[in-house]
Design an enzyme around this catalytic site. Structure first.
Site: not given
Ligand code: NAD
Ligand code: LMR
Length: 325
Positions: A11, A13-16, A92, A112, A130, A159, A187
């Protein structure tokens, strides 16, 4: 200088990832004497955006960044990697629970897991971010039968940090004064943020806050913080705090810590949690080995909550049973 290590981030190119990869490249995760080669995976539609992130990484001219592999091929992404941070997945939106993502994201982690099994370093450490993170880790682990279960974890560090911060704010102390907070379980909103063993400047935390605040403010705030962030950010989920938590989780796993932190890892049966369930425990880490803090007294109230979050995880695992090897 050490030999470079390979770090995969999915991911890319994503936000995280945008808050994460620059810190990894700067040495914040693995140390200032550890060169890194980044392996960044994206879906084909996001490769152009990923190219932009890679250009910015180059523009930082990081001394520790030896090379970057940018790909939409999962096998290339995980070839010989020493650390994998599996972030890429759909987040989500408003009105959804993380478990609503089970089916949508589950298949990503099957693929993966298989690629990690076949192509990654035999010593790889894997962190799943994710969502739903615990069950995605369970799927990944089951899809990689040649790797040791202890090589898989998922993130409850965010958390944990949220709980520490809430407690510090309530009692008017510095973050560093707060020790031994625990996140148990999933989580999700069933997680149990537990301060029964926590201390503040060496004093029992429970003696400094009211029970009513623990039950009616502290616990729900931590459990529902993800939802609150999504609402406040107009639909976007937490990103910078998630990236910091991911980096801290991996850094502690590699560097070790005597301080308790919370990590979701395959249960070894501690606290009667069924073996193999990816469950958040209080842990310390030494020489790359994660040790569950043992011997804590669990009162009746806590025990109910430990079991409730266990049951939710078991249900999630059942719901993805068709994806498991
Ligand atoms: P985002 O949509 O900004 O980025 C996700 C990226 O993943 C996108 O660029 C997308 O193209 C890419 N992607 C999708 N499927 C893919 C694949 N099969 N292989 C490679 N890349 C793929 O989302 P985000 O804000 O970066 O969040 C990513 C994930 O992290 C989400 O599932 C979010 O809910 C989760 N998250 C978890 C926690 C935690 O505490 N565990 C906290 C925050 C977010
Ligand atoms: C969080 O805890 O901030 C992440 O898991 C994103 C979400 O869906 O709550």
């Amino acid at each position: 200088m050490k030999k470079p290590v390979r770090v995969a981030i999915t991911g890319g190119a994503g936000q995280i990832a945008y808050s994460l990869v620059f810190r990894i490249a700067s040495g914040e995760m693995l140390g200032q004497d550890q060169p890194v080669i980044l392996h960044m995976l994206e879906v084909p539609a996001a490769l152009e955006a990923l190219k932009g992130v890679v250009m910015e990484l180059h523009d930082c001219a990081y001394p520790l960044l030896e090379d970057i592999v940018m790909t939409d091929d999962v096998n290339i992404a995980f070839s010989d990697v020493d650390y994998a941070l599996l972030v890429g997945a759909k987040p989500r939106g408003p009105g959804m629970e993380r478990s609503d993502l089970l089916k949508i994201n589950g298949e990503i982690f099957t693929e993966q897991g298989k690629a990690l099994n076949d192509f990654a370093s035999r010593d790889i450490k894997v962190l799943i971010v994710g969502n739903p993170a615990n069950t995605n880790a369970y799927i990944t682990m089951h899809s990689a039968p040649d790797l040791d279960r202890k090589q898989f974890s998922s993130m409850t560090r965010l958390d944990h940090n949220r709980a520490v911060s809430q407690l510090a704010e309530k009692t008017g102390v510095k973050i560093t004064a707060v020790k031994n907070v625990i996140i148990w379980g999933n989580h999700s909103t069933t997680q149990y943020p537990d301060i029964n063993h926590a201390t503040i400047n060496g004093q029992p935390a429970k003696s400094l806050v009211e029970q009513d605040w623990i039950i009616n403010e502290f616990m729900p705030t931590v459990q529902q913080r993800g939802t609150a962030i999504i609402k406040a950010r107009g639909g976007k989920s937490s990103a910078a705090s998630a990236a910091f938590a991911a980096m801290s989780h991996m850094r502690d796993w590699v560097m070790g810590t005597d301080e308790w932190t919370s990590m979701s890892i395959p249960s070894d049966g501690s606290y009667n949690i069924p073996e193999g369930l990816i469950y958040s425990f209080p842990v310390t880490i030494k020489d790359g080995k994660i040790n569950i803090v043992q011997g804590l007294e669990i009162d009746q109230f806590s025990n109910k909550l430990l079991i409730a979050t266990q049951h939710e995880l078991e249900q999630e695992c059942e719901a993805v049973a068709d994806l498991l090897v």
